[in-house]
Design an enzyme around this catalytic site. Structure first.
Site, mmCIF file in Angstrom:
data_model
loop_
_atom_site.group_PDB
_atom_site.id
_atom_site.type_symbol
_atom_site.label_atom_id
_atom_site.label_comp_id
_atom_site.label_asym_id
_atom_site.label_seq_id
_atom_site.Cartn_x
_atom_site.Cartn_y
_atom_site.Cartn_z
ATOM 1 N N HIS A 12 -5.052 3.706 8.812
ATOM 2 C CA HIS A 12 -4.357 3.680 7.515
ATOM 3 C C HIS A 12 -2.888 3.467 7.805
ATOM 4 O O HIS A 12 -2.220 4.352 8.356
ATOM 5 C CB HIS A 12 -4.576 4.978 6.749
ATOM 6 C CG HIS A 12 -3.794 5.037 5.464
ATOM 7 N ND1 HIS A 12 -3.866 4.039 4.526
ATOM 8 C CD2 HIS A 12 -2.909 5.949 4.988
ATOM 9 C CE1 HIS A 12 -3.067 4.338 3.512
ATOM 10 N NE2 HIS A 12 -2.472 5.491 3.779
ATOM 11 N N ASP A 124 -5.744 6.104 -0.255
ATOM 12 C CA ASP A 124 -4.719 7.141 -0.408
ATOM 13 C C ASP A 124 -3.937 7.057 -1.710
ATOM 14 O O ASP A 124 -2.938 7.747 -1.866
ATOM 15 C CB ASP A 124 -3.751 7.077 0.775
ATOM 16 C CG ASP A 124 -3.081 8.414 1.045
ATOM 17 O OD1 ASP A 124 -3.628 9.450 0.617
ATOM 18 O OD2 ASP A 124 -2.021 8.417 1.680
ATOM 19 N N HIS A 335 1.617 3.017 -2.482
ATOM 20 C CA HIS A 335 1.568 4.346 -3.096
ATOM 21 C C HIS A 335 2.726 5.253 -2.688
ATOM 22 O O HIS A 335 3.270 5.968 -3.528
ATOM 23 C CB HIS A 335 0.221 5.019 -2.799
ATOM 24 C CG HIS A 335 -0.109 5.115 -1.344
ATOM 25 N ND1 HIS A 335 -0.483 4.030 -0.612
ATOM 26 C CD2 HIS A 335 -0.120 6.159 -0.489
ATOM 27 C CE1 HIS A 335 -0.724 4.400 0.637
ATOM 28 N NE2 HIS A 335 -0.508 5.690 0.744
#
Length: 890
Positions: A12, A124, A335
């Site tokens: 990630h 996420d 995000h």
């Protein structure tokens, strides 16, 4: 039968967070090269997923261009899994068009390497929008996998069907323990045995089939090069489960092969029981949020429609430039970036990208307005103003703009010679600057040069501006303008729709003339402490709420025939810090100026607020009491509206019974796109924002809309918050002094009072028009020079006014108008903004088009989806609640 454990290797990759993009890109060079080396050299390493965001490919190849063919080879073999996103976008405050373009450009970039993952993978994002199933479907994506927002109180397994607001259903899998839950597989045999028993046991309890998803990766984690050997050891140890290196697509395919009946969940997912949603991150770093929201509206509501208009007149459409602008926005839409839950240094990078996107889009629009304005047939007028309307309806309204005006008197006339009403609100002499900038490419041409030039702010009553079109108006010099702006000590302004009275305490009373109802004590500013961090607002354990009702204001009124403005000034006395607040002390004066304007025939009350913030760690909201006690608020979301409970009774009961199991307290601080309203079927009050997209319904009767203006905080992460107990989110040692937002802050929004049911009030279209301001381009030969870059004289080929298209008898809302990405046609996207009604209406074109088609969000279409064109008009099929429809006209 053995359970199949799908071990999915991934990393990630936050492009920025407590660290900067520069740092992550440097380390990407090392980690991604290791991925390529491993996949090429080890046949047993079947797959690796590069976080579903194509931007990482661009980041890597910018500095490692020789590896492009390596990447293409691995993608085509299916070993390197990429896409579909360009960046891992937020879903709750980012606009629908931003999400659509993110997927579009992400998929198109991935296609250049081979195939892409056809799964809406969002590991996420802080919550899931209720419109994502429809958006995924518009790109032929039927499956999604995410982490945050769903709890075991909603569903008893990790697999379910997700029904969006419009009724579209996507298959969904939730990652129950986070995208990192399999990132730390031990290599020692005894440790591995214990690990598999505990970890796989937990995952099997959540799964409804014999397939288990085990993501092997962390944030910015390197590839585990010996993973195949570790899994061989796991298979030898664990006789109940089979461990394979797999992909998300293979995992989902295996689930569907085993089972087809799944529980259905509906709507947005913002439950914070098992994982943090950070519900209130919508207002973190309100200065950056305001920039994002302004640019999303500006690009889609103004720039793209005017570029489409310019293209229809024969000018080139700047696709590559627009793609670069959008990519800057996507980098900030990630995000963490849009959440502003970053270090101050990282947020400086976020700001710089917004500045670049703003400068590029502003100047691109300026060029195309100039390309049109300077080619309009006229009588060689000394000064012209070309008014551009990006909204699909004709407009007559007051327009405020900056202009360069001469010293002599002048009037402004339209093409019929009618004098238009205007007032000069302010001006400053900049003669030396402007007149030394003029460049005369042809000195033989006689041009008008004024003796003095002023930079002025003008309010003009513009009339009959064509839909998605323009009209040119002209200055006539040496004619007296009979309108003037008068300032007086008064406390009342008025127009066709409202009377607004200023009260001594800084509030206002609004008389709605249609219903003769008085809305008393409106626009109260409420200040209280913020003990939270960059992720969450959280009230202090010892709070002190300060209301502007305690203040004493001074009022003045600026009046003209076309506009009246009420100016209120007062100072709020507030605590300087959380420590002072806890002791119930106040020591800081926080000056406030509120400017409330009424255009003479407009039904939106415009507010501009300036606050000189001198205090730390607090929140300021503005309150509007609708006197409508409601169980539901209505706000817009991507491509539609959503109703939300004003009280979370069930969630609060569950939370109170097991507080220790919840990561966050359930709260009703909610996101919106542009408006929120309370209504009772007969009347309502809506707040339309072009600032922070956050609201809460408050008051003893839950009848008051609280619009967040800003909140400030001291650290990236803090521990043991009232609304978020336990560990800190992010890094608790990272201080964020810039997030205290000290200094002058500006906010703007509108208020609309209506006396009808929600659907008939058509608030979405009103908000769209409010957020698509008329653009004004001034041209005069004396301005042609260094200041605006010199232009040669252009051949006059365009008419005085022009319209590309208009909407008639419609209740659908416009999302965007632009040129096709891959083709010569225009793309028009509409949606249903109604709560209950289906849409009807026509789109009428002012030029002949041959073909029109219903298209997907990716702009693909089938020949059988042709729309009949009659008399240069199409009648789109009715859309049900929250449906979005893309139309291509060629």
């Amino acid at each position: 039968m053995k359970n199949k454990v799908h071990v999915v290797p991934h990393s990630h990759w936050d492009r920025e967070w407590y660290f900067t993009t520069s740092r992550s890109k440097i380390y990407l060079m090392k980690d991604f090269k290791d991925v390529l080396d491993t996949l090429e050299s080890n046949e047993e390493f079947k797959y690796f997923m590069i976080d579903a965001q194509a931007s990482l490919l661009d980041d890597y190849l910018k500095w490692m261009p020789n590896d492009e063919e390596r990447i293409k080879s691995l993608v085509k073999k299916g070993k390197l899994v990429i896409g579909p996103w360009y960046t891992q976008t937020d879903q709750l405050v980012i606009s629908g068009e931003s999400i659509v373009r993110n997927l579009y450009y992400g998929i198109e970039r991935c296609k250049e390497f081979g195939s892409y993952m056809k799964v809406g993978y969002v590991p996420d994002s802080f919550g899931q929008s209720a419109q994502m199933p429809q958006i995924y479907s518009g790109f032929a994506i039927k499956d999604s996998l995410f982490w945050r927002g769903v709890s075991d109180d909603m569903v008893d397994s990790t697999e379910f069907n997700w029904k969006g607001s419009d009724g579209t259903v996507a298959f969904a899998v939730q990652i129950p323990f986070g995208y990192y839950c399999g990132g730390n597989i031990p290599e020692d045999e005894e440790d591995l045995k214990e690990y598999l028993k505990e970890q796989i046991g937990k995952l099997k309890e959540k799964a409804s089939t014999n397939n288990v998803y085990l993501p092997n990766g962390f944030d910015q984690a390197p590839i585990r090069t010996n993973l195949p050997e570790i899994l061989k050891k796991a298979n030898a140890i664990d006789e109940e489960n089979e461990y394979i290196i797999s992909s998300i697509e293979n995992y989902i395919k295996s689930i569907k092969a085993e089972r087809s009946d799944f529980k259905e969940l509906q709507g947005e997912f913002v439950n914070g029981k098992h994982m943090r949603i950070h519900k209130s991150i919508f207002s973190s770093r309100s200065d950056l949020k305001i920039m994002n929201n302004y640019l999303e509206n500006y690009i889609v509501n103004v720039v793209e429609p005017i570029l489409a208009m310019s293209y229809s007149l024969g000018n080139d459409y700047p696709h590559t430039t627009m793609k670069d602008i959008w990519k800057l926005m996507f980098e900030n839409a990630a995000h963490d970036s849009i959440g502003s839950c970053n270090s101050d240094t990282t947020n400086e990078d976020v700001y710089m990208r917004y500045k670049q996107a703003r400068d590029l889009s502003t100047n691109l629009l300026d060029l195309h307005m100039r390309l049109i304005s300077t080619k309009i047939k006229n009588n060689n007028e000394e000064i012209t103003l070309t008014l551009f309307n990006a909204f699909p309806k004709e407009r007559t309204e007051v327009v405020e703009f900056q202009a360069f005006i001469p010293e002599e008197d002048f009037i402004i006339k339209n093409k019929e010679g009618k004098e238009l009403k205007y007032v000069i609100k302010s001006k400053e002499d900049i003669s030396d600057y402007v007149l030394t900038q003029t460049i005369r490419l042809n000195p033989s041409k006689k041009i008008y040069i004024p003796s003095k030039v002023y930079r002025a702010k003008i309010a003009l009553k513009a009339e009959d501006i064509p839909p998605v079109g323009y009209c040119q108006i002209v200055f006539e010099l040496n004619k007296e303008n009979k309108l003037s702006l008068k300032e007086e000590k008064a406390n009342l302004i008025e127009n066709k729709y409202y009377k607004i009275y200023a009260n001594e305490n800084g509030t206002i009373d609004i008389l709605d003339k249609e219903s003769n109802k008085l809305y008393s004590k409106q626009a109260i500013l409420e200040e209280n402490g913020d003990d939270g961090d960059s992720y969450n607002y959280s009230p202090p354990r010892k709070d002190l709420i300060v209301s502007s009702l305690l203040s004493k204001s001074e009022a003045k009124v600026l009046k003209s025939e076309i506009q009246e403005e009420l100016v209120l000034n007062y100072s709020m006395r507030v605590p300087a810090s959380l420590e002072e607040r806890a002791n119930r002390n106040i020591s800081v004066d926080m000056p406030v100026e509120i400017r409330i304007s009424l255009d003479n025939d407009q039904n939106i009350i415009k507010f501009n607020i300036e606050i000189d913030n001198k205090a730390l760690s607090h929140r300021v909201r503005v309150l509007f009491n609708t006197e409508i006690a409601s169980k539901l608020s209505i706000a817009d979301q991507q491509f539609g509206v959503i109703s939300r409970k004003t009280v979370l009774e069930e969630d609060i009961k569950l939370w109170e019974s097991n507080e220790e199991l919840w990561q966050e307290k359930p709260i009703t601080i909610e996101p919106m796109q542009s408006f929120v309203t309370l209504e009772n079927g007969e009347r309502g009050l809506a707040v339309i924002t072009d600032g922070v997209r956050e609201y809460q319904i408050v008051g003893e009767q839950f009848d008051t809309i609280a619009l967040t203006l800003f909140r400030s905080f001291s650290h990236m992460g803090r521990e043991n918050l009232l609304y978020r107990p336990g560990r800190a989110s992010g890094e608790k040692i990272v201080e964020t002094p810039n997030a205290q937002l000290l200094g002058k802050l500006k906010f703007s929004f509108g208020v609309y009072i209506y006396n009808d049911e929600f659907d008939k009030a058509n608030i979405a279209n009103l908000a769209k028009k409010y957020l698509a301001p008329i653009q004004v381009y001034e041209y005069a030969d004396f301005l042609n020079g260094r200041m605006i870059f010199a232009f040669r004289d252009e051949k006059k080929i365009y008419e005085n006014s022009y319209s590309l298209l208009k909407f008639e008898n419609e209740n659908f809302a416009l999302s965007s108008i632009k040129k096709q990405e891959d083709g010569t046609g225009l793309v028009i996207r509409i949606f249903n903004p109604m709560k209950n009604h289906k849409t009807v209406g026509d789109i009428v074109f002012n030029k002949e088009y041959e073909k029109s088609y219903y298209a997907m969000l990716d702009e693909s279409y089938l020949a059988e989806n042709e729309i009949s064109i009659k008399n240069n008009s199409i009648n789109p099929k009715p859309l049900s609640h929250c449906k979005v429809q893309t139309i291509i006209i060629k």
